[in-house]
Motif scaffolding. Structure first.
Motif, PDB file in Angstrom:
ATOM      1  N   LEU A   1       0.814  -1.218   0.000  1.00 21.79           N
ATOM      2  CA  LEU A   1       0.000   0.000   0.000  1.00 21.79           C
ATOM      3  C   LEU A   1       0.849   1.269   0.000  1.00 21.79           C
ATOM      4  O   LEU A   1       0.441   2.297  -0.554  1.00 21.79           O
ATOM      5  N   PHE A   2       2.036   1.202   0.595  1.00 25.04           N
ATOM      6  CA  PHE A   2       2.886   2.394   0.656  1.00 25.04           C
ATOM      7  C   PHE A   2       3.266   2.873  -0.740  1.00 25.04           C
ATOM      8  O   PHE A   2       3.207   4.076  -1.030  1.00 25.04           O
ATOM      9  N   ALA A   3       3.631   1.967  -1.624  1.00 23.63           N
ATOM     10  CA  ALA A   3       3.993   2.355  -2.994  1.00 23.63           C
ATOM     11  C   ALA A   3       2.796   2.967  -3.719  1.00 23.63           C
ATOM     12  O   ALA A   3       2.955   3.936  -4.478  1.00 23.63           O
ATOM     13  N   GLN A   4       1.621   2.434  -3.481  1.00 20.63           N
ATOM     14  CA  GLN A   4       0.415   2.995  -4.100  1.00 20.63           C
ATOM     15  C   GLN A   4       0.164   4.416  -3.595  1.00 20.63           C
ATOM     16  O   GLN A   4      -0.169   5.320  -4.367  1.00 20.63           O
ATOM     17  N   TRP A   5       0.312   4.608  -2.293  1.00 17.12           N
ATOM     18  CA  TRP A   5       0.123   5.915  -1.673  1.00 17.12           C
ATOM     19  C   TRP A   5       1.110   6.933  -2.244  1.00 17.12           C
ATOM     20  O   TRP A   5       0.739   8.026  -2.648  1.00 17.12           O
ATOM     21  N   ARG A   6       2.379   6.557  -2.282  1.00 19.28           N
ATOM     22  CA  ARG A   6       3.396   7.483  -2.769  1.00 19.28           C
ATOM     23  C   ARG A   6       3.232   7.792  -4.251  1.00 19.28           C
ATOM     24  O   ARG A   6       3.558   8.900  -4.699  1.00 19.28           O
ATOM     25  N   ALA A   7       2.713   6.856  -5.026  1.00 19.23           N
ATOM     26  CA  ALA A   7       2.466   7.122  -6.445  1.00 19.23           C
ATOM     27  C   ALA A   7       1.399   8.207  -6.623  1.00 19.23           C
ATOM     28  O   ALA A   7       1.453   8.990  -7.571  1.00 19.23           O
ATOM     29  N   ILE A   8       0.468   8.276  -5.693  1.00 16.39           N
ATOM     30  CA  ILE A   8      -0.611   9.270  -5.771  1.00 16.39           C
ATOM     31  C   ILE A   8      -0.152  10.639  -5.271  1.00 16.39           C
ATOM     32  O   ILE A   8      -0.390  11.658  -5.918  1.00 16.39           O
ATOM     33  N   VAL A   9       0.502  10.687  -4.120  1.00 11.91           N
ATOM     34  CA  VAL A   9       0.842  11.981  -3.504  1.00 11.91           C
ATOM     35  C   VAL A   9       2.289  12.412  -3.714  1.00 11.91           C
ATOM     36  O   VAL A   9       2.590  13.599  -3.691  1.00 11.91           O
ATOM     37  N   GLY A  10       3.177  11.469  -3.919  1.00 13.02           N
ATOM     38  CA  GLY A  10       4.609  11.770  -4.025  1.00 13.02           C
ATOM     39  C   GLY A  10       4.993  12.776  -5.093  1.00 13.02           C
ATOM     40  O   GLY A  10       5.874  13.617  -4.853  1.00 13.02           O
TER      41      GLY A  10
END
Length: 99
Positions: free
Chosen positions: A72-81
């Protein structure tokens, strides 16, 4: 309960896009995280590129291990990063007192 606070600074001029992205990421990714109990996002009035994200976790490990080391962390960072002007400052707190 553990409170994660992330002090986020984004690139100027991208506030409207980020407002939508962070809400989307919270609803579609963070909401699925083990031990996550809720969140709040505040946007700074004086510095509109600054946001404080608060996420409530059952345990520190729910955030630091289950979430940060999971998919989930990679998904989160792809959205907000892509909006980050610098890496967020992230710290964890326990409740000392409440009224």
């Amino acid at each position: 309960m553990i409170l994660e606070i992330a002090d986020i600074r984004i690139h100027p001029g991208r506030e409207a896009e980020f407002d939508q992205a962070i809400q989307h990421g919270l609803a579609t990714v963070i909401a699925k995280a083990q031990g996550m109990r809720g969140w709040k996002v505040n946007k700074c009035i004086e510095t509109p590129q600054r946001y404080l994200l608060q996420i409530f976790w059952d345990t520190l490990e729910d955030h630091t291990v289950s979430f940060r080391e999971g998919p989930l962390f990679a998904q989160w960072r792809a959205i907000v990063g892509p909006f980050f002007a610098a890496p967020p400052l992230v710290e964890h707190f326990t409740l000392l007192a409440k009224s």
